[in-house]
Enzyme design. Sequence first.
Site, mmCIF file in Angstrom:
data_model
loop_
_atom_site.group_PDB
_atom_site.id
_atom_site.type_symbol
_atom_site.label_atom_id
_atom_site.label_comp_id
_atom_site.label_asym_id
_atom_site.label_seq_id
_atom_site.Cartn_x
_atom_site.Cartn_y
_atom_site.Cartn_z
ATOM 1 N N GLU A 258 -9.319 60.659 6.561
ATOM 2 C CA GLU A 258 -9.599 61.063 7.937
ATOM 3 C C GLU A 258 -8.243 61.321 8.561
ATOM 4 O O GLU A 258 -7.473 60.405 8.822
ATOM 5 C CB GLU A 258 -10.374 59.963 8.667
ATOM 6 C CG GLU A 258 -11.001 60.452 9.970
ATOM 7 C CD GLU A 258 -10.119 60.169 11.162
ATOM 8 O OE1 GLU A 258 -9.432 61.123 11.616
ATOM 9 O OE2 GLU A 258 -10.105 59.030 11.633
ATOM 10 N N CYS A 291 -7.135 60.955 17.180
ATOM 11 C CA CYS A 291 -7.146 62.093 16.254
ATOM 12 C C CYS A 291 -8.185 63.145 16.630
ATOM 13 O O CYS A 291 -7.977 64.338 16.402
ATOM 14 C CB CYS A 291 -7.371 61.610 14.827
ATOM 15 S SG CYS A 291 -8.782 60.509 14.641
#
Length: 489
Positions: A258, A291
């Site tokens: 990720e 993010c």
Amino acid sequence: MDTLQDALLYINGEMRPSANTQFYDNINPWTGAPCGKAADATADDVEQAISCARTAFDNTDWPTNHEQRYAQVTKFVEALCEARAELVKIARLEAGSAIGAAAMAQVDGALNGAKDYLECYKQLEWKQDRGIKVTMGANTQRYVVREAAGVVGAITPWNVPLYVNIGKVIAALLAGCTVVLKPAPDTPLMGSIMGELAIKAGLPAGVFNVVTSSHPAMAGEMLTTDPRVDLISFTGSTAVGKLIMKNGADTLKRVFLELGGKSAYVVLEDAEDFDMKIMSAMVVFHAGQGCAYPTRLLVPKSRYDHACTLLEMAYGGFAEMWGKFDDESCIMGPLISKKQLGRVHDYVEIGKAEGARLLAGGNLRPDMGDGFFIEPTCFVDCTNDMRIAREEIFGPVLVVIPFEDEEDAIRIANDNDYGLGGAVYGGPESAMRVANAIRAGALSVNGGMGITGDLPFGGYKQSGMGREWGLEGIEEFTEIKAIGVGVPA
């Protein structure tokens, strides 16, 4: 400000210092000074953690005793929830979270996600009956079974450490894996305290281990290259994710990544309450250190000047609302470190040099103390080819880009190496058309939540591979086996 307890290693069911008894400073981003210390793991410590995790997987019934394992992980989640106040304190002092953010995504989001995992687990099918099939004149009863993948190396970042720690550790444990967690050097205690709570919950020795280290790569490199580790789950930068893939290639590890994001926040012409949607696009929550945070605001060219005026008002009104340690409504504090502060400020200078217009912020704020403070920042008159529009800054920096029409908005949103998250506001039909066309793993439409503990989360393109959270996040830590049993005709 308060201090934090020392972060110790958790190996084979015991909290202990490193083999050489060395510690490193745990820095408080609000002050730039130590708020505690963390055990500085040696290579021997990491080796022991891997060995214990391997032994627990191979020589105990942890991978196969589903009911007992679920009961023990449930106690672990309960222990985490009971420690909420301490976890909030750690998030504030160690990760630099403002109290408003600490009580939301940093801690409560993580704990709610852990409880979601417990519910999602109940949907997991460990064995499926695929029926009888006649092949080459013989009858075969077919089954598809899931099994735990093995030993997991979980490598986590500093921005929302508890959330990501739980996203990996709880899912892997529920799947029957054993785990070695390596927290980021900047946030060691949020990993270490999970070891303390694992002891409180009675987790068997070796199934979960935590190694903290000041070295940015040593423990991670050991986990990604050791043949006893079957799977790596990593959250962090795309550059490091590529290195992890290379490190794991020799042993053909399963790798879940990720990674970075440069998500778009698209406000269409027909969006309801257009003014509020524009002003809500400010990048301020946890100083933009997320993010999936939408940091590219796409607005219709026909309303671009009005949008810039709205943003100037919004940032002006927020100027005195951030950086307050004890204000429960505050959602923006400092950046995590001096290094990150320098990186974000460098991008501000890059934006100026590229010709973007600095609408708000951009200044370092040493007057706020010795911590790592930079103002909420907004650039307008941006084009999507600018570095500030293409690269992940990971700070409180919003770039504003005009678009001609719906098709142009989709083109700009997708014209990026990343594809992690995004948000779209518009009429029900137009917003869904745009959301369906954006190449990203998690989309919010008209304020809906596309990121929750019971939904899969992950990215397209260079934002990574694999999924965390939801049933899919648990299944990522399993292997699938097909079994055919000969039966009489």
